[in-house]
Motif scaffolding. Structure first.
Motif, short mmCIF file in Angstrom:
data_model
loop_
_atom_site.label_atom_id
_atom_site.label_comp_id
_atom_site.label_asym_id
_atom_site.label_seq_id
_atom_site.Cartn_x
_atom_site.Cartn_y
_atom_site.Cartn_z
N GLY A 131 37.90 26.62 4.66
CA GLY A 131 37.57 25.20 4.65
C GLY A 131 36.45 24.87 5.61
O GLY A 131 35.72 23.89 5.43
N SER A 132 36.30 25.68 6.67
CA SER A 132 35.26 25.41 7.67
C SER A 132 33.86 25.72 7.18
O SER A 132 32.88 25.45 7.87
CB SER A 132 35.55 26.19 8.96
OG SER A 132 35.50 27.57 8.74
N GLN A 133 33.75 26.24 5.96
CA GLN A 133 32.43 26.51 5.38
C GLN A 133 31.79 25.25 4.79
O GLN A 133 30.62 25.25 4.47
CB GLN A 133 32.53 27.60 4.30
CG GLN A 133 33.19 27.16 3.01
CD GLN A 133 34.71 27.24 3.01
OE1 GLN A 133 35.34 27.43 4.04
NE2 GLN A 133 35.30 27.07 1.84
N THR A 134 32.56 24.18 4.68
CA THR A 134 32.07 22.92 4.12
C THR A 134 31.89 21.90 5.24
O THR A 134 32.82 21.68 6.03
CB THR A 134 33.08 22.38 3.08
OG1 THR A 134 33.29 23.38 2.08
CG2 THR A 134 32.58 21.10 2.45
N THR A 144 21.19 29.74 8.12
CA THR A 144 19.92 29.81 7.39
C THR A 144 19.49 28.41 6.94
O THR A 144 20.29 27.47 6.95
CB THR A 144 20.06 30.71 6.15
OG1 THR A 144 20.96 30.07 5.22
CG2 THR A 144 20.58 32.10 6.52
N ASP A 145 18.25 28.31 6.53
CA ASP A 145 17.75 27.03 6.02
C ASP A 145 18.54 26.59 4.79
O ASP A 145 18.82 25.40 4.62
CB ASP A 145 16.26 27.12 5.69
CG ASP A 145 15.38 27.20 6.93
OD1 ASP A 145 15.85 26.83 8.03
OD2 ASP A 145 14.21 27.62 6.80
N ASN A 146 18.90 27.54 3.94
CA ASN A 146 19.69 27.21 2.74
C ASN A 146 21.08 26.71 3.12
O ASN A 146 21.59 25.77 2.50
CB ASN A 146 19.80 28.42 1.81
CG ASN A 146 18.51 28.70 1.07
OD1 ASN A 146 17.63 27.86 0.98
ND2 ASN A 146 18.39 29.91 0.56
N GLN A 147 21.70 27.32 4.12
CA GLN A 147 23.02 26.88 4.58
C GLN A 147 22.95 25.50 5.21
O GLN A 147 23.82 24.65 4.99
CB GLN A 147 23.61 27.89 5.56
CG GLN A 147 24.00 29.20 4.91
CD GLN A 147 24.32 30.29 5.91
OE1 GLN A 147 23.80 30.31 7.03
NE2 GLN A 147 25.16 31.23 5.50
N LYS A 148 21.90 25.24 5.95
CA LYS A 148 21.71 23.91 6.55
C LYS A 148 21.48 22.87 5.45
O LYS A 148 22.07 21.78 5.51
CB LYS A 148 20.52 23.92 7.52
CG LYS A 148 20.77 24.73 8.77
CD LYS A 148 19.52 24.77 9.64
CE LYS A 148 19.69 25.66 10.84
NZ LYS A 148 18.47 25.73 11.65
N ALA A 149 20.68 23.20 4.46
CA ALA A 149 20.42 22.28 3.36
C ALA A 149 21.71 21.97 2.60
O ALA A 149 21.96 20.82 2.21
CB ALA A 149 19.37 22.85 2.42
N ALA A 150 22.55 22.99 2.40
CA ALA A 150 23.83 22.78 1.72
C ALA A 150 24.72 21.85 2.53
O ALA A 150 25.37 20.95 1.99
CB ALA A 150 24.52 24.12 1.47
N ALA A 151 24.76 22.05 3.85
CA ALA A 151 25.58 21.20 4.72
C ALA A 151 25.07 19.76 4.72
O ALA A 151 25.85 18.81 4.68
CB ALA A 151 25.61 21.76 6.14
N VAL A 152 23.75 19.59 4.75
CA VAL A 152 23.16 18.24 4.70
C VAL A 152 23.56 17.56 3.39
O VAL A 152 23.90 16.37 3.37
CB VAL A 152 21.63 18.30 4.88
CG1 VAL A 152 20.96 16.99 4.51
CG2 VAL A 152 21.29 18.69 6.32
#
Length: 122
Positions: free
Chosen positions: A60-63, A102-110
């Motif tokens: 769950g901490s991945q979201t 990563t930039d992709n992980q940050k974009a997903a979190a945003v």
């Protein structure tokens, strides 16, 4: 010796929020956490505890669930805290990300925060 880097202060990342602190949520910070104000948080599904975002986790901490309002440090005991997680705007550059994100992980979190009504502005 553990060195804790102080953040610029509680809520420093907020551009705007809903009336009556509606943007904020009381939370429980999980064990062994050192969170700075502005830290992007995940929420462990089984316990409901908030921890640093962990993009590669599966608990769950991945979201992205919110943003730490203030600095919090836990070791063997959980602490109460506040998360910024709805109806507001934040400064993207002031958010704190997990090491190695990563930039992709940050974009997903945003995008996950935006789905909750928290808009990150450049």
């Amino acid at each position: 010796m553990t060195i804790l880097k102080d953040s610029p202060g509680a809520g420093h990342f907020i551009l705007s929020e809903a009336n009556g602190y509606r943007s904020r949520q009381r939370i429980t910070v999980g064990l062994n956490q050192t969170l700075l104000a502005g830290q992007v948080l995940g929420k462990i599904t089984a316990s409901g505890d908030y921890v640093k975002l962990a993009p590669s986790a599966s608990d769950g901490s991945q979201t992205a669930a919110g943003i730490a309002f203030d600095d919090y440090v836990t070791t063997t005991e959980k602490v109460d805290g506040v998360s910024f997680e709805r109806d507001g705007e934040v400064t993207l550059a002031k958010l704190v990300w997990p090491a190695g994100a990563t930039d992709n992980q940050k974009a997903a979190a945003v995008a996950q925060l935006a789905a909750k009504g928290v808009i990150a502005r450049v």
